[in-house]
Design an enzyme around this catalytic site. Sequence first.
Site, PDB file in Angstrom:
ATOM      1  N   GLU A  30      78.926  41.132  26.092  1.00 25.06           N
ATOM      2  CA  GLU A  30      79.428  39.780  26.323  1.00 25.06           C
ATOM      3  C   GLU A  30      78.880  38.830  25.262  1.00 25.06           C
ATOM      4  O   GLU A  30      77.957  39.176  24.517  1.00 25.06           O
ATOM      5  CB  GLU A  30      79.046  39.301  27.728  1.00 25.06           C
ATOM      6  CG  GLU A  30      77.586  39.519  28.086  1.00 25.06           C
ATOM      7  CD  GLU A  30      76.902  38.285  28.601  1.00 25.06           C
ATOM      8  OE1 GLU A  30      77.197  37.180  28.096  1.00 25.06           O
ATOM      9  OE2 GLU A  30      76.052  38.429  29.497  1.00 25.06           O
ATOM     10  N   LYS A 164      70.872  37.911  38.892  1.00 27.65           N
ATOM     11  CA  LYS A 164      69.733  37.019  38.610  1.00 27.65           C
ATOM     12  C   LYS A 164      69.037  36.647  39.910  1.00 27.65           C
ATOM     13  O   LYS A 164      69.676  36.321  40.905  1.00 27.65           O
ATOM     14  CB  LYS A 164      70.200  35.760  37.874  1.00 27.65           C
ATOM     15  CG  LYS A 164      70.544  36.018  36.423  1.00 27.65           C
ATOM     16  CD  LYS A 164      70.333  34.763  35.566  1.00 27.65           C
ATOM     17  CE  LYS A 164      70.660  35.054  34.113  1.00 27.65           C
ATOM     18  NZ  LYS A 164      72.123  35.290  33.894  1.00 27.65           N
TER      19      LYS A 164
END
Lengths: 310, 310, 310
Positions: A30, A164
């Site tokens: 990405e 996360k």
Amino acid sequence: MTTAPSALPLTFSAEVAKARESGAAIVALESTIITHGMPYPQNLEVARQVEQDIRDAGAVPATIAVIRGALHIGLDDDQLSDLAQAKDVAKLSRADMAVCIASGGTGATTVAATMIAANLAGIEVFATGGIGGVHKGAEESFDISADLMELAQTPVTVIAAGAKAILDVPKTLEVLETQGVPVITVGQDSFPAFWSAGSELQSPLRLDDAGAIAKAHRTRAAMGLPGGQLVANPIPADEEIPAAELAPIIAQAQSEADAQGVHGKGVTPFLLQRIFELTEGRSLTANIALVRNNARLGAKIAANLVNLPR
Amino acid sequence: MTTAPSALPLTFSAEVAKARESGAAIVALESTIITHGMPYPQNLEVARQVEQDIRDAGAVPATIAVIRGALHIGLDDDQLSDLAQAKDVAKLSRADMAVCIASGGTGATTVAATMIAANLAGIEVFATGGIGGVHKGAEESFDISADLMELAQTPVTVIAAGAKAILDVPKTLEVLETQGVPVITVGQDSFPAFWSAGSELQSPLRLDDAGAIAKAHRTRAAMGLPGGQLVANPIPADEEIPAAELAPIIAQAQSEADAQGVHGKGVTPFLLQRIFELTEGRSLTANIALVRNNARLGAKIAANLVNLPR
Amino acid sequence: MTTAPSALPLTFSAEVAKARESGAAIVALESTIITHGMPYPQNLEVARQVEQDIRDAGAVPATIAVIRGALHIGLDDDQLSDLAQAKDVAKLSRADMAVCIASGGTGATTVAATMIAANLAGIEVFATGGIGGVHKGAEESFDISADLMELAQTPVTVIAAGAKAILDVPKTLEVLETQGVPVITVGQDSFPAFWSAGSELQSPLRLDDAGAIAKAHRTRAAMGLPGGQLVANPIPADEEIPAAELAPIIAQAQSEADAQGVHGKGVTPFLLQRIFELTEGRSLTANIALVRNNARLGAKIAANLVNLPR
Ligand SMILES: [Mn+2]
Ligand SMILES: [Mn+2]
Ligand SMILES: [Mn+2]
């Protein structure tokens, strides 16, 4: 599942074009980590390093971005360097990627957008840091990342160090289960917590080698199941910030955000910045380590896929 | 994405059949606004007016309904008139449309059902008033319109003046983002609020001309993304009820509903009726104005699509 | 919708293979009811009985399971007997089925996994007891069964006696509506409550004969809608536990679970066990009765589908 040729013109880097011709292993990367994850020039150095990690592990990196309306599968070094210094680059997801391309814009790809692009290019493996998930407070805000729905519908295996740890990870796992996404942790029973290797959450599935993960990917495609797999790859033990140490720091950052009235899209950048400060930069060091670790595993899975018939 | 020919027999009006042969621009219209939105004969007058607005803007209207088990794409004036006077017509969505057709029933199409029918007929543009969304209190009730999921999976561009302001619009935007739906506002940065042109909510995307919207639609299809686009077209300034004026009225209607124990499917009709009364009919006048405005924009987008290769 | 031949090798029982060749009616059955629903040997007896009920009603049963990495469509009596005595069998859903197959594992199929397997085998009807749904407290836990999303995307008609009454049934119906799943109750207006025939909840749709349900299934496929149908078949009146009698028992079991801190995946087994004890076994008797009732209706729907052109 063989991928239909894309009706959208794709722009391949020379390296990726060559890999496609020879049938070599390719790993997608990405680009929001470049444009929104770190300052210049560190972002460029890390991007180059992660690409090299993939090459060293026997595969070809394909960093994905939209540049002036063209969907790039693989960037050459000049493009990487330009992107690393660009200002006001859009952060693209499933909802806005087509508008950016149609408008001739430039944008970095999140997990969802990178999966879409990889799939268009016939790339089955994508390595990143952590996926988006269910935000804390989502029972009131309904703030849930499009990454989760993308995993449910696009046949790309995504290697991440979990979600996360500032997210609501239990709810994230519930949504993944509801949406039928395989969550496969490598080498341990607990689901990893991004900067920390372990957590108190049990991983739904465990596979310990790249070959088994590649085989599961192909089996899923053979069954006609449209989605991908989330491979949760724990940060190496000697590079983690132990969960016990990090938990109070995350809690402090969160209460500062609450106290200062930070909300909506401002919360994640605020928390990441405060965790960076409170760990004296160790959160960023760990982040780089886990991305590189994921890139290496991605290369191994991609190499295994080359040897498995479609 | 070219649409596979429908395996379900479709019944085309003469006008739509002719437009299909000549490759003319077509705009789909829903029919619940006729059967459930206004009393007779006003509903018929408005339906005719909106169809004429589309013709005047250079496209062909295709009002969609299920009549005695047949899925109609375009209604002639007798059918329109009959539908406008029919009693106890079902309100069809994705869940119940096939049962209605299979049972030989008659039903008016909501946004979701109209999108499905338009797509079966190869029509790429659909103009309506407002889409359904997340209902207030959905964090407890889980009451979320199927329109949102339809936008995520059916490749039709829907022109609306936002979501009805009685809904939880922030949550509606979150669900659309999670589901990867482009939300494109025309001519301003804020997301429109149905009867009011503006709101305090930022629109995720903005495109100011029909050509750009048509191009984004085609790009999305070329990328193999299955869903549509929500085009949020603000009510013209001289026909809006300003948000500051409407907010206390909506709040009053809502607290009356709460006080009287109105709940479930009864809430929306109750609120719309009370807002109609409290604005002394201005809410209906605004509703008609915004539907006509959307029909005109739909015609322009459809005309642009005719000139873009699939 | 004709189903593409599966790219995954399927293992058919002799009986199912013969039925496929002759074009006979086939009804899929799940296997978690065998491995996780009852103790041996009762589970085996019931499994045989339900299969026989389908044969007596003119169709062929196809019990589905993964055995040592092979996806079985139909089990012979030895396989059924082995599965009924096996220990530590995985409970497979959309998320983990491919990993189990790729790893050579053994697993029983839930509603979602059975739908996937049935669809791969071209089987359009599947009879079970009750579907999974939205768990009580899901507004905080986000615990929602993958069965609901499967019904939205896989074209199999599932016959169940509603959702288990220990779930949050109103929220379950809302999710099904949002996801566009037809919920069709047979022979009454209220949605059935598993052990009880009726409930205070209105069913979204009602069809009273197998032919109409089969026709709706085919119409849905002709419209290109990817999902299935939920057919809610009330337990026969003389075998139900009336809702008024059961409600306080469910409430007691729930408060015991809360008091003892049972949570997560432990809640459902705890509640089912306590309801079994508090009803002195009548909950299990009712469960068996409703599964058999669903099998018989499934056979009739499948027989009707044989006579309807695809
Ligand atoms: Mn968000
Ligand atoms: Mn609703
Ligand atoms: Mn669950």
